[in-house]
Motif scaffolding. Structure first.
Motif, short mmCIF file in Angstrom:
data_model
loop_
_atom_site.label_atom_id
_atom_site.label_comp_id
_atom_site.label_asym_id
_atom_site.label_seq_id
_atom_site.Cartn_x
_atom_site.Cartn_y
_atom_site.Cartn_z
N MET A 1 36.85 61.18 51.73
CA MET A 1 37.24 60.43 50.54
C MET A 1 36.61 59.04 50.61
O MET A 1 36.69 58.35 51.62
CB MET A 1 38.76 60.35 50.47
N VAL A 2 35.99 58.63 49.51
CA VAL A 2 35.34 57.32 49.43
C VAL A 2 36.31 56.33 48.80
O VAL A 2 36.86 56.59 47.73
CB VAL A 2 34.04 57.39 48.60
N GLU A 3 36.51 55.23 49.46
CA GLU A 3 37.41 54.20 48.93
C GLU A 3 36.60 53.19 48.14
O GLU A 3 35.59 52.69 48.62
CB GLU A 3 38.11 53.51 50.10
N ARG A 4 37.00 52.93 46.90
CA ARG A 4 36.29 51.96 46.06
C ARG A 4 36.96 50.59 46.16
O ARG A 4 38.18 50.49 46.07
CB ARG A 4 36.31 52.40 44.60
N LEU A 5 36.14 49.59 46.33
CA LEU A 5 36.66 48.23 46.35
C LEU A 5 36.71 47.73 44.91
O LEU A 5 35.79 47.93 44.13
CB LEU A 5 35.75 47.33 47.18
N VAL A 6 37.79 47.07 44.56
CA VAL A 6 37.96 46.55 43.22
C VAL A 6 37.79 45.03 43.27
O VAL A 6 38.43 44.36 44.08
CB VAL A 6 39.36 46.92 42.66
N CYS A 7 36.96 44.53 42.39
CA CYS A 7 36.76 43.08 42.31
C CYS A 7 37.95 42.46 41.60
O CYS A 7 38.38 42.93 40.54
CB CYS A 7 35.46 42.77 41.56
N THR A 8 38.49 41.41 42.16
CA THR A 8 39.61 40.70 41.53
C THR A 8 39.13 39.56 40.62
O THR A 8 39.93 38.85 40.06
CB THR A 8 40.56 40.13 42.61
N HIS A 9 37.83 39.42 40.47
CA HIS A 9 37.16 38.46 39.59
C HIS A 9 37.52 37.00 39.88
O HIS A 9 38.56 36.50 39.49
CB HIS A 9 37.41 38.79 38.11
N ASN A 10 36.64 36.38 40.59
CA ASN A 10 36.70 34.96 40.90
C ASN A 10 35.88 34.26 39.82
O ASN A 10 34.67 34.12 39.95
CB ASN A 10 36.13 34.75 42.30
N LEU A 11 36.52 33.82 38.74
CA LEU A 11 35.82 33.41 37.53
C LEU A 11 35.48 31.93 37.47
O LEU A 11 36.30 31.07 37.81
CB LEU A 11 36.65 33.78 36.30
N ASP A 12 34.26 31.67 37.03
CA ASP A 12 33.80 30.31 36.68
C ASP A 12 33.74 30.23 35.17
O ASP A 12 33.19 31.13 34.52
CB ASP A 12 32.39 30.05 37.22
N LYS A 13 34.26 29.16 34.60
CA LYS A 13 34.20 28.96 33.15
C LYS A 13 32.85 28.36 32.78
O LYS A 13 32.42 27.37 33.36
CB LYS A 13 35.32 28.03 32.70
N ILE A 14 32.18 28.97 31.82
CA ILE A 14 30.92 28.46 31.29
C ILE A 14 31.25 27.85 29.93
O ILE A 14 31.69 28.54 29.02
CB ILE A 14 29.86 29.57 31.13
N GLU A 15 31.11 26.55 29.82
CA GLU A 15 31.46 25.84 28.59
C GLU A 15 30.54 26.21 27.44
O GLU A 15 29.36 26.51 27.65
CB GLU A 15 31.40 24.32 28.82
N ALA A 16 31.07 26.16 26.25
CA ALA A 16 30.28 26.40 25.04
C ALA A 16 29.27 25.27 24.85
O ALA A 16 29.55 24.12 25.18
CB ALA A 16 31.20 26.48 23.82
N VAL A 17 28.10 25.65 24.35
CA VAL A 17 27.03 24.68 24.07
C VAL A 17 26.53 24.99 22.66
O VAL A 17 26.19 26.13 22.35
CB VAL A 17 25.87 24.80 25.08
N CYS A 32 31.98 36.02 36.83
CA CYS A 32 32.58 36.30 38.13
C CYS A 32 31.59 35.94 39.23
O CYS A 32 30.46 36.45 39.25
CB CYS A 32 32.99 37.77 38.22
N LYS A 33 32.02 35.09 40.15
CA LYS A 33 31.16 34.67 41.26
C LYS A 33 30.95 35.80 42.27
O LYS A 33 30.00 35.77 43.04
CB LYS A 33 31.76 33.46 41.98
N ASP A 34 31.83 36.80 42.25
CA ASP A 34 31.74 37.88 43.23
C ASP A 34 30.92 39.07 42.75
O ASP A 34 30.05 39.56 43.46
CB ASP A 34 33.15 38.35 43.62
N CYS A 35 31.18 39.54 41.53
CA CYS A 35 30.49 40.75 41.06
C CYS A 35 29.40 40.47 40.02
O CYS A 35 28.63 41.35 39.68
CB CYS A 35 31.49 41.77 40.49
N GLY A 36 29.35 39.23 39.48
CA GLY A 36 28.31 38.85 38.54
C GLY A 36 28.55 39.29 37.11
O GLY A 36 27.69 39.10 36.26
N LYS A 37 29.71 39.87 36.82
CA LYS A 37 30.00 40.30 35.45
C LYS A 37 30.43 39.12 34.60
O LYS A 37 30.86 38.09 35.11
CB LYS A 37 31.09 41.37 35.45
N TYR A 38 30.33 39.29 33.26
CA TYR A 38 30.67 38.25 32.30
C TYR A 38 31.88 38.70 31.48
O TYR A 38 32.01 39.87 31.15
CB TYR A 38 29.49 37.98 31.37
#
Length: 70
Positions: A1-17, A32-38
């Protein structure tokens, strides 16, 4: 059985421009600083693409010359 790691999302706020005539802008979003998702929200539940957060350059009509109507 393969165990999947779940990202808890360490988020950086990107301000509106704001977009200008010369540069694109962007909506406020979170990266997310860990997984790179937006994300659209600070909780990391509404995933988006970086491209969907881009605001195109604004258009200026001040340089147009309109024809005169006789």
């Amino acid at each position: 059985m393969v165990e999947r790691l779940v990202c808890t999302h360490n988020l950086d706020k990107i301000e509106a421009v704001a977009a200008t005539e010369k540069t694109e802008g962007n909506k406020e979003y979170y990266e997310c600083k860990d997984c790179g998702k937006y994300f659209e929200d600070a909780q990391g539940t509404k995933e988006v693409t970086k491209e969907s957060m881009v605001i195109p350059k604004s258009v200026s009509y001040t340089h147009l010359t309109l024809p005169t109507i006789a």
